[in-house]
Design a protein around this motif. Sequence first.
Motif, PDB file in Angstrom:
ATOM      1  N   PRO A   1       0.721  -1.396   0.129  1.00 46.07           N
ATOM      2  CA  PRO A   1       0.260  -0.221   0.316  1.00 46.07           C
ATOM      3  C   PRO A   1       1.267   1.806  -0.027  1.00 46.07           C
ATOM      4  O   PRO A   1       2.024   1.071   0.463  1.00 46.07           O
ATOM      5  N   HIS A   2       0.424   2.206  -0.623  1.00 42.68           N
ATOM      6  CA  HIS A   2       0.785   3.825  -0.486  1.00 42.68           C
ATOM      7  C   HIS A   2       1.062   4.323   0.761  1.00 42.68           C
ATOM      8  O   HIS A   2       0.186   4.387   1.701  1.00 42.68           O
ATOM      9  N   SER A   3       2.602   4.392   1.499  1.00 44.54           N
ATOM     10  CA  SER A   3       2.780   4.710   2.754  1.00 44.54           C
ATOM     11  C   SER A   3       2.588   5.941   2.766  1.00 44.54           C
ATOM     12  O   SER A   3       3.178   6.165   3.676  1.00 44.54           O
TER      13      SER A   3
ATOM     14  N   MET B   1       1.972  10.536   1.884  1.00 45.32           N
ATOM     15  CA  MET B   1       0.977  11.315   0.591  1.00 45.32           C
ATOM     16  C   MET B   1       1.899  11.655  -0.602  1.00 45.32           C
ATOM     17  O   MET B   1       3.294  12.580  -0.193  1.00 45.32           O
ATOM     18  N   ASP B   2       0.973  11.910  -1.564  1.00 44.65           N
ATOM     19  CA  ASP B   2       2.394  12.080  -3.070  1.00 44.65           C
ATOM     20  C   ASP B   2       1.310  13.827  -3.227  1.00 44.65           C
ATOM     21  O   ASP B   2       0.151  13.994  -2.427  1.00 44.65           O
ATOM     22  N   ILE B   3       2.221  14.816  -3.205  1.00 46.08           N
ATOM     23  CA  ILE B   3       1.880  16.025  -3.485  1.00 46.08           C
ATOM     24  C   ILE B   3       2.698  16.017  -4.731  1.00 46.08           C
ATOM     25  O   ILE B   3       3.828  16.653  -5.452  1.00 46.08           O
TER      26      ILE B   3
ATOM     27  N   PRO C   1       6.621  13.527 -11.994  1.00 47.24           N
ATOM     28  CA  PRO C   1       6.663  14.769 -10.739  1.00 47.24           C
ATOM     29  C   PRO C   1       6.013  14.993  -9.810  1.00 47.24           C
ATOM     30  O   PRO C   1       4.344  15.470  -9.962  1.00 47.24           O
ATOM     31  N   HIS C   2       6.301  14.499  -9.152  1.00 47.28           N
ATOM     32  CA  HIS C   2       5.894  15.422  -7.059  1.00 47.28           C
ATOM     33  C   HIS C   2       7.152  14.890  -6.097  1.00 47.28           C
ATOM     34  O   HIS C   2       7.300  14.197  -6.248  1.00 47.28           O
ATOM     35  N   LEU C   3       6.671  15.386  -5.355  1.00 47.74           N
ATOM     36  CA  LEU C   3       7.037  14.715  -3.632  1.00 47.74           C
ATOM     37  C   LEU C   3       6.227  13.547  -2.985  1.00 47.74           C
ATOM     38  O   LEU C   3       4.960  13.733  -3.435  1.00 47.74           O
TER      39      LEU C   3
HETATM   40 ZN   LIG Z   1       4.254   8.413  -3.177  1.00 53.39          ZN
END
Ligand SMILES: [Zn+2]
Length: 286
Positions: free
Chosen positions: A176-178, A180-182, A255-257
């Motif tokens: 699972p995605h652990s 937060m994507d910004i 691109p993202h953090l």
């Molecule tokens: Zn992510």
Amino acid sequence: MIRSTMRCLAIICLALCMPIAMAELSLPRASAVPGGVVMVDIEGDSTEAPFVSFEGDAVMVLPRERGWVALVGIPLSRSPGPAAIQIRRGASTLTRGFTIEGKQYRTQALKVAPKHVDLSPEDTARVEREQPHLRAMYGTFTAQIPESLRFIPPVKGPRSSSFGLRRVFNNQPRNPHSGMDIAAPVGTHVVAPAPGTVIDTGDYFFNGGTVIVDHGRGLVTMYCHLSRIDAKVGQKVAAGDKLGEVGATGRVTGPHLHWGVALNRAFVDPALFLESANASPAPGAR
Ligand SMILES: [Zn+2]
């Protein structure tokens, strides 16, 4: 002589204890689900913090006006149901139970470069080298009390996917995605969300350009897919200090953090630590 030594000790003790006792930290939002944070009050006016552990890992304990509070990070992989912390004071240990509620995280299908799903033997070997190091980094536990538990967003931008999503990469289920994507353009500044010490920088197979910051007592944050790293290991950072720049390195769709927040080695929802008005609702909130 003894009296003056005692007085000296008392002054040192006051100097050490008062800022801690007076400046009560604002706690993150509580959320008793996998990927959440559980707060457990511990009575007692002892000046010595009890040692608390959850399923083998040391847990953050903070002084409160009366007694202490334990902040327990619940791993995403933890099944709902009864759970307990162990509280040790001197020779005595007691157990305090709580309940982890269930939470259904949505599933997200993603298309990425095949080499990031079907790994070559060289890449498999690289990942196997990197994972123990990364696990050790985000499992860091230092005695320092965090200066703040309320974070500023490390990047301004829309959150392109949320914490806990069950990820399916190129039709293959993965962890699972652990974090937060910004979403933000390459080159956008990534800043520290709270004071801490940089404990790792590197270029990793999945995470790409990465900076890891220790905030103290098992609270560790991670910044991934960076195009540029501006922080050095050992560097102390304040909230707002630049760590690097947004990029698209590692396993990404653009691109993202990727921002990870680990507490007692468990990745928890970073939104629980944000106080901005646009923070996503805490898990379980409507
Ligand atoms: Zn992510």
